[in-house]
Design a protein around this motif. Structure first.
Motif, short mmCIF file in Angstrom:
data_model
loop_
_atom_site.label_atom_id
_atom_site.label_comp_id
_atom_site.label_asym_id
_atom_site.label_seq_id
_atom_site.Cartn_x
_atom_site.Cartn_y
_atom_site.Cartn_z
N ALA A 15 0.84 -1.20 0.00
CA ALA A 15 0.00 0.00 0.00
C ALA A 15 0.87 1.25 0.00
O ALA A 15 0.57 2.24 -0.69
N LEU A 16 1.96 1.22 0.76
CA LEU A 16 2.86 2.37 0.82
C LEU A 16 3.54 2.62 -0.51
O LEU A 16 3.90 3.76 -0.83
N SER A 17 3.72 1.58 -1.29
CA SER A 17 4.44 1.72 -2.57
C SER A 17 3.56 2.31 -3.66
O SER A 17 4.07 2.71 -4.72
N ARG A 18 2.25 2.37 -3.43
CA ARG A 18 1.34 2.89 -4.46
C ARG A 18 1.30 4.41 -4.41
O ARG A 18 1.39 5.03 -3.35
N ALA A 19 1.13 5.00 -5.57
CA ALA A 19 1.09 6.46 -5.65
C ALA A 19 -0.15 7.00 -4.95
O ALA A 19 -1.20 6.37 -4.96
N GLY A 20 0.02 8.16 -4.35
CA GLY A 20 -1.11 8.79 -3.69
C GLY A 20 -0.80 10.24 -3.38
O GLY A 20 0.36 10.59 -3.11
N ALA A 21 -1.81 11.06 -3.42
CA ALA A 21 -1.62 12.49 -3.20
C ALA A 21 -1.68 12.84 -1.71
O ALA A 21 -2.23 12.09 -0.91
N GLU A 22 -1.09 13.98 -1.38
CA GLU A 22 -1.25 14.51 -0.04
C GLU A 22 -2.72 14.85 0.19
O GLU A 22 -3.49 15.07 -0.75
N SER A 23 -3.13 14.90 1.46
CA SER A 23 -4.51 15.22 1.79
C SER A 23 -4.55 16.42 2.72
O SER A 23 -3.51 16.91 3.17
N SER A 24 -5.75 16.90 3.01
CA SER A 24 -5.89 18.02 3.93
C SER A 24 -7.28 18.03 4.52
O SER A 24 -8.19 17.33 4.04
N ASP A 25 -7.45 18.83 5.57
CA ASP A 25 -8.76 19.00 6.17
C ASP A 25 -9.71 19.77 5.24
O ASP A 25 -10.90 19.91 5.55
N PHE A 26 -9.18 20.24 4.13
CA PHE A 26 -9.98 21.07 3.22
C PHE A 26 -10.32 20.36 1.91
O PHE A 26 -10.99 20.93 1.07
N ASP A 27 -9.83 19.13 1.71
CA ASP A 27 -9.95 18.57 0.36
C ASP A 27 -11.35 18.09 0.01
O ASP A 27 -11.59 17.72 -1.15
N LEU A 28 -12.27 18.07 0.95
CA LEU A 28 -13.68 17.82 0.63
C LEU A 28 -14.44 19.14 0.51
O LEU A 28 -15.67 19.14 0.40
N ASN A 29 -13.69 20.24 0.54
CA ASN A 29 -14.28 21.57 0.47
C ASN A 29 -13.56 22.37 -0.62
O ASN A 29 -12.71 23.21 -0.33
N PRO A 30 -13.88 22.09 -1.88
CA PRO A 30 -13.11 22.66 -2.99
C PRO A 30 -13.17 24.17 -3.10
O PRO A 30 -12.33 24.77 -3.78
N ASP A 31 -14.13 24.81 -2.44
CA ASP A 31 -14.23 26.27 -2.52
C ASP A 31 -13.28 26.98 -1.55
O ASP A 31 -13.15 28.20 -1.59
N THR A 32 -12.63 26.22 -0.68
CA THR A 32 -11.71 26.81 0.28
C THR A 32 -10.47 27.36 -0.43
O THR A 32 -9.86 26.67 -1.24
N VAL A 33 -10.12 28.61 -0.13
CA VAL A 33 -8.93 29.22 -0.69
C VAL A 33 -7.91 29.39 0.43
O VAL A 33 -8.15 30.13 1.39
N LEU A 34 -6.78 28.70 0.32
CA LEU A 34 -5.76 28.76 1.36
C LEU A 34 -4.68 29.76 0.98
O LEU A 34 -4.32 29.86 -0.20
N PRO A 35 -4.17 30.52 1.93
CA PRO A 35 -3.10 31.49 1.63
C PRO A 35 -1.87 30.79 1.05
O PRO A 35 -1.38 29.83 1.66
N PRO A 36 -1.36 31.22 -0.08
CA PRO A 36 -0.21 30.54 -0.68
C PRO A 36 1.07 30.66 0.14
O PRO A 36 1.98 29.85 0.02
#
Length: 202
Positions: A15-36
């Motif tokens: 499972a660790l060897s498979r590709a996967g993206a980072e996650s966040s507390d905001f990734d189910l909230n696509p309208d959230t704009v985070l300060p760059p």
């Protein structure tokens, strides 16, 4: 028992060897704009898979209801990386020793899952490990109300996860939950487990 231990560890390594993206507390909230230019503090949590029983189980904690941050929530043992920590793995092991009495030489570290950004400004690295020997679990007074475990099969089954929402700082925030018995596992803990579930389900 030895074959189950080997099979589980092998599945987790795959499972660790498979590709996967980072996650966040905001990734189910696509309208959230985070300060760059936001600055995130590094933290490490241990995802300890107990292989000493009849079935693999994930060890979790229930945070003290007296804490200022995240009181009463279900969490992995872990915390922010201190200057004395060599890296996030060292931070996770140190915190696990403090929070649940886990000897730092007991976990067999398998690797890291992709990092997770929290609403509290941390970038959390989940450190996946297996335990092949029992230990005397002791909750840290004032920090941890309870140490418990849940079946790995339950919290890595995508069908067990649901999305719920609540208002947070004036906005509707969506998040994963994966309840087990009386335990309401949600937020960053559930999101990290969902990421592991996706990799095991591939």
């Amino acid at each position: 028992m030895a074959k189950m231990t080997d099979d589980t560890a092998d599945r987790l390594r795959a499972a660790l060897s498979r590709a996967g993206a980072e996650s966040s507390d905001f990734d189910l909230n696509p309208d959230t704009v985070l300060p760059p230019n936001r600055r995130l503090r590094p933290a490490g949590v241990l995802v300890p898979i107990d292989l000493t029983g009849a079935q693999p189980r994930v060890i979790l904690t229930k945070r003290s209801s007296a804490l200022k941050h995240h009181p009463g929530q279900i969490a992995f043992p872990g915390g922010k990386q201190e200057e004395s920590d060599a890296d996030v793995t060292a931070a996770a092991l140190r915190e696990a020793r403090e929070e649940i009495g886990l000897p730092p030489d007991l976990p067999q570290i398998l690797g890291h899952l992709p990092s997770h950004e929290t609403v509290t400004g941390f970038t959390v690295t989940p450190v996946l490990a297996v335990l092949e020997h029992r230990f005397d679990a002791r909750p840290e007074p004032g920090e941890v109300d309870e140490i418990f475990s849940v079946p790995l099969a339950h919290v890595t089954d995508p069908a067990r996860f649901r999305v719920e929402s609540r208002r947070w700082r004036g906005h509707r925030r969506h998040y994963f939950i994966v309840p087990y018995g009386p335990y309401y596992i949600w937020g960053a803990t559930a999101r990290i487990l969902r990421g592991l579930a996706d990799r095991l389900d591939t």
